[in-house]
Design a protein around this motif. Sequence first.
Motif, PDB file in Angstrom:
ATOM      1  N   HIS A 201       0.836  -1.210   0.000  1.00 38.46           N
ATOM      2  CA  HIS A 201       0.000   0.000   0.000  1.00 38.46           C
ATOM      3  C   HIS A 201       0.867   1.257   0.000  1.00 38.46           C
ATOM      4  O   HIS A 201       0.512   2.268  -0.621  1.00 38.46           O
ATOM      5  CB  HIS A 201      -0.930   0.012   1.211  1.00 38.46           C
TER       6      HIS A 201
ATOM      7  N   GLN B 258      -1.047   4.506  -1.106  1.00 41.03           N
ATOM      8  CA  GLN B 258      -2.310   4.397  -0.377  1.00 41.03           C
ATOM      9  C   GLN B 258      -1.968   4.471   1.115  1.00 41.03           C
ATOM     10  O   GLN B 258      -1.937   3.467   1.831  1.00 41.03           O
ATOM     11  CB  GLN B 258      -3.012   3.087  -0.745  1.00 41.03           C
ATOM     12  N   PHE B 259      -1.696   5.704   1.593  1.00 42.39           N
ATOM     13  CA  PHE B 259      -1.085   5.888   2.895  1.00 42.39           C
ATOM     14  C   PHE B 259      -2.014   5.505   4.049  1.00 42.39           C
ATOM     15  O   PHE B 259      -1.562   5.020   5.091  1.00 42.39           O
ATOM     16  CB  PHE B 259      -0.626   7.333   3.041  1.00 42.39           C
ATOM     17  N   SER B 260      -3.296   5.743   3.898  1.00 46.21           N
ATOM     18  CA  SER B 260      -4.231   5.415   4.971  1.00 46.21           C
ATOM     19  C   SER B 260      -4.249   3.906   5.224  1.00 46.21           C
ATOM     20  O   SER B 260      -4.181   3.450   6.370  1.00 46.21           O
ATOM     21  CB  SER B 260      -5.630   5.913   4.603  1.00 46.21           C
ATOM     22  N   GLU B 261      -4.320   3.101   4.141  1.00 44.13           N
ATOM     23  CA  GLU B 261      -4.320   1.643   4.280  1.00 44.13           C
ATOM     24  C   GLU B 261      -2.989   1.144   4.840  1.00 44.13           C
ATOM     25  O   GLU B 261      -2.950   0.252   5.702  1.00 44.13           O
ATOM     26  CB  GLU B 261      -4.597   0.974   2.935  1.00 44.13           C
TER      27      GLU B 261
ATOM     28  N   SER C  40      -0.911   2.726   6.789  1.00 42.67           N
ATOM     29  CA  SER C  40      -0.861   3.070   8.213  1.00 42.67           C
ATOM     30  C   SER C  40      -1.720   2.117   9.038  1.00 42.67           C
ATOM     31  O   SER C  40      -1.321   1.676  10.117  1.00 42.67           O
ATOM     32  CB  SER C  40      -1.329   4.516   8.399  1.00 42.67           C
ATOM     33  N   GLN C  41      -2.892   1.771   8.525  1.00 45.81           N
ATOM     34  CA  GLN C  41      -3.805   0.876   9.249  1.00 45.81           C
ATOM     35  C   GLN C  41      -3.168  -0.489   9.497  1.00 45.81           C
ATOM     36  O   GLN C  41      -3.180  -1.002  10.620  1.00 45.81           O
ATOM     37  CB  GLN C  41      -5.092   0.726   8.443  1.00 45.81           C
TER      38      GLN C  41
ATOM     39  N   LYS D  28      -0.047  -0.263  11.956  1.00 49.57           N
ATOM     40  CA  LYS D  28      -0.434  -0.103  13.356  1.00 49.57           C
ATOM     41  C   LYS D  28      -0.940  -1.417  13.945  1.00 49.57           C
ATOM     42  O   LYS D  28      -0.678  -1.734  15.110  1.00 49.57           O
ATOM     43  CB  LYS D  28      -1.505   0.985  13.475  1.00 49.57           C
TER      44      LYS D  28
ATOM     45  N   VAL E 120       5.325   6.522   5.942  1.00 50.66           N
ATOM     46  CA  VAL E 120       3.995   7.073   5.654  1.00 50.66           C
ATOM     47  C   VAL E 120       3.901   8.517   6.125  1.00 50.66           C
ATOM     48  O   VAL E 120       3.441   9.412   5.394  1.00 50.66           O
ATOM     49  CB  VAL E 120       2.899   6.217   6.327  1.00 50.66           C
ATOM     50  N   ASN E 121       4.341   8.767   7.360  1.00 48.22           N
ATOM     51  CA  ASN E 121       4.283  10.126   7.903  1.00 48.22           C
ATOM     52  C   ASN E 121       5.204  11.080   7.155  1.00 48.22           C
ATOM     53  O   ASN E 121       4.879  12.259   6.980  1.00 48.22           O
ATOM     54  CB  ASN E 121       4.639  10.108   9.397  1.00 48.22           C
TER      55      ASN E 121
ATOM     56  N   GLU F 134       3.485  12.112   3.982  1.00 45.36           N
ATOM     57  CA  GLU F 134       2.366  13.026   4.224  1.00 45.36           C
ATOM     58  C   GLU F 134       2.799  14.327   4.891  1.00 45.36           C
ATOM     59  O   GLU F 134       1.960  15.145   5.253  1.00 45.36           O
ATOM     60  CB  GLU F 134       1.311  12.311   5.081  1.00 45.36           C
TER      61      GLU F 134
END
Length: 524
Positions: free
Chosen positions: A103, A108-111, A113-114, A117, A142-143, A146
Motif C-alpha cells: 500500500h 495508499q497511505f491510509s491503508e 498506516s492501518q 499499526k 507514511v508520515n 504526508e
Amino acid sequence: MVNLLNFLSFLIFYFFSITLLIAQDSVSEKAIFKINRIKYNLNSAKNKNDTLGIAENFIFLADFYKDLGLGSEAIKNYHNAQELYLIKDTLFVYANNQIASIHLELKQFSEASQYAKKSIYIAKSLNYYRGLANANAILGSVNEKEGRYTNALNYQNLSLSLFESLNDSTGIALTNENLGSIYEDLEQYDLAQNYFNIAHDFEKSTTSNLKINIINNQSDVFRKLKQYDQALKLTNIALRLARNKNNKQQEESALKDLARTYAELEDFENAYKYLNEQNLINQKEFKNQNLQLVSAMEVLYNVKESEAQLAILNKQNQLNRTRQIAIIIISLAVILVFVIGLIHLKKRKRHEQKLLTYKQQLLQADLDIKIAEEMSLKREIDIKISALTNYSLNLAHKNKLLADVSRTLNNIKGRNPELIKTKLIELVKTINSDLSKENEWSELMTYFSQINPNFFKDLKSQAHEELTSSEMRLCMLLRLNLSSKAIASILNITPDSVRVARYRMRKKLPLTSKDDLQSYILNL
C-alpha cells in the motif's frame, strides 16, 4: 487411493505447465515453474490439513507475486494466509507488514498506516522485535510522505533502536538512511549528512542497491551545501556502482544529480550531456518496466489457464470414473436394468446440457452487467466534464456581461442628475464587487477536484516554487483545454496578461524550452 489421485493430478498439472513453458522465454519459464511448485506444496498441505503449511505456502506465493510487481495478487494471497491460519503470530505480523509496504508503494497511505499499526499491536504482545521494527519503519515512511516530519522521526527512531537491539546492520543502515531523508526534507543538511554517513558505515556490502542509494543521497546533500567537488566525486562513484550492478533507477538518479551539480556550476554543456543521458535511461527503464509488467501478467494468465485446464481434466476424470462404474453395472444387469440405465443416462445428459446452458446464461448476464456499469460510469464522467466546461463558459459569459454593464454605467454616470449619478456609482461598485467574488471559483474548483482528485497535489509536488491561487486557477483552466481567449474572459484579464501568466507558470515547473505547457498540464 487419495494419494494416488493426488499424484496423478500433479502429473497432469505438471504436463500442462511444461506445455506452457515451451511457449515462454526463460524468465517466464522459471516463474511459472516456481509458482507451480509452490501450488503443488500448497495442495499437499491442504490434503494433510496442515494449516501452518497452507499459510506458509500462501505467504511464499504472495512474496513471489510481490516480486513480480503483481500487488493485488500478492495482497490476496497474504489475506488467504491470514484467514486460514488464525493464530496471531510472527507469520501474521510478517504478512501484515508486507501488505502495508505494498500500500505504501501504491501511495495508499491510509491503508498502509492501518496495517502497520495492527502489526505493532500484535508484535508488541509477542515481543517480536523484527516485525515491530519493520512496522515502525513503514509508519515513519507514511508520515514522511504526508509531511508529518515529527511523527516520522519518532517512528524511525523507534525502528532504529529495535534494529540496534537485534544487531541488524542492514536494518540499521536502512533506518539511518530514512532519518537522513527526513532531515534533508527539513533542510537540516548537517544532520542529514550525519545519518547518511552512519548508514554508509553500517551497510556492509559495497555493491548493494542500498549502498548505492546512500551514496547518491550523500552527494545530493553535498550539492545542496554547495560543496560541488565532493558531490561530483560521490555521484560518480554511485554512477559507476549502479552501472556495474545494472541498477537503472540509481543510475538515472546519479545522472540527474550530475546534471544538477554541473548546472549550478554553470557548466551547461556537461549539465545538458548528463541530463540527456538521464532522459535516455528514463525512457529505457520505462519500456523495461512495461515489458516486465506484461511478462508478469503473462505468467499470471498462463498459471490461471493451466489451473483451469487442470480443473477441466479433473472433472473429465471424475466423469470417466462414473461412466466406467455405470458400464460395469450395466454389463452385469439384465435387459430391463439396461433400459432403465439408458433412460437415466439420457436424463442426465439433458440435465448437464441445461446446467451448461444456465452457466452460459449466468456468464453472459454478468458480462452484460459489467458492460452496462462501464457505460454508465463513462456517461457519468462525460456529464461531469461537460458540466464543468459549461460552468467555466457560463462564468466567462457572466464576467464579460458584468464588465460590459460596468463600463456602460461608468460612461453614462455624468449625464444624469446627482441622485441618479450617486445610485449609478453604487451600482458600479456592486457589480465590480460581484466580479471579484470567490464563491463561484470555489464551486468550480470543487467540481474540478471531483473529476481530477490528485491534480492539484501532483502539480504542487512538481513545482519548484509555491504556486499562487491565480496560477492554480490558470492550470485548472489549461487542464480543461480552454483557449487563451476563453481563459482571459474567465479570469477577467487581457489575452496578453494570459500569455505573461503562462510564461511565469513555465518558470515554476520542470519544463524545458521545447516542452509545451498545455501538453504538460493535460498529461499531469
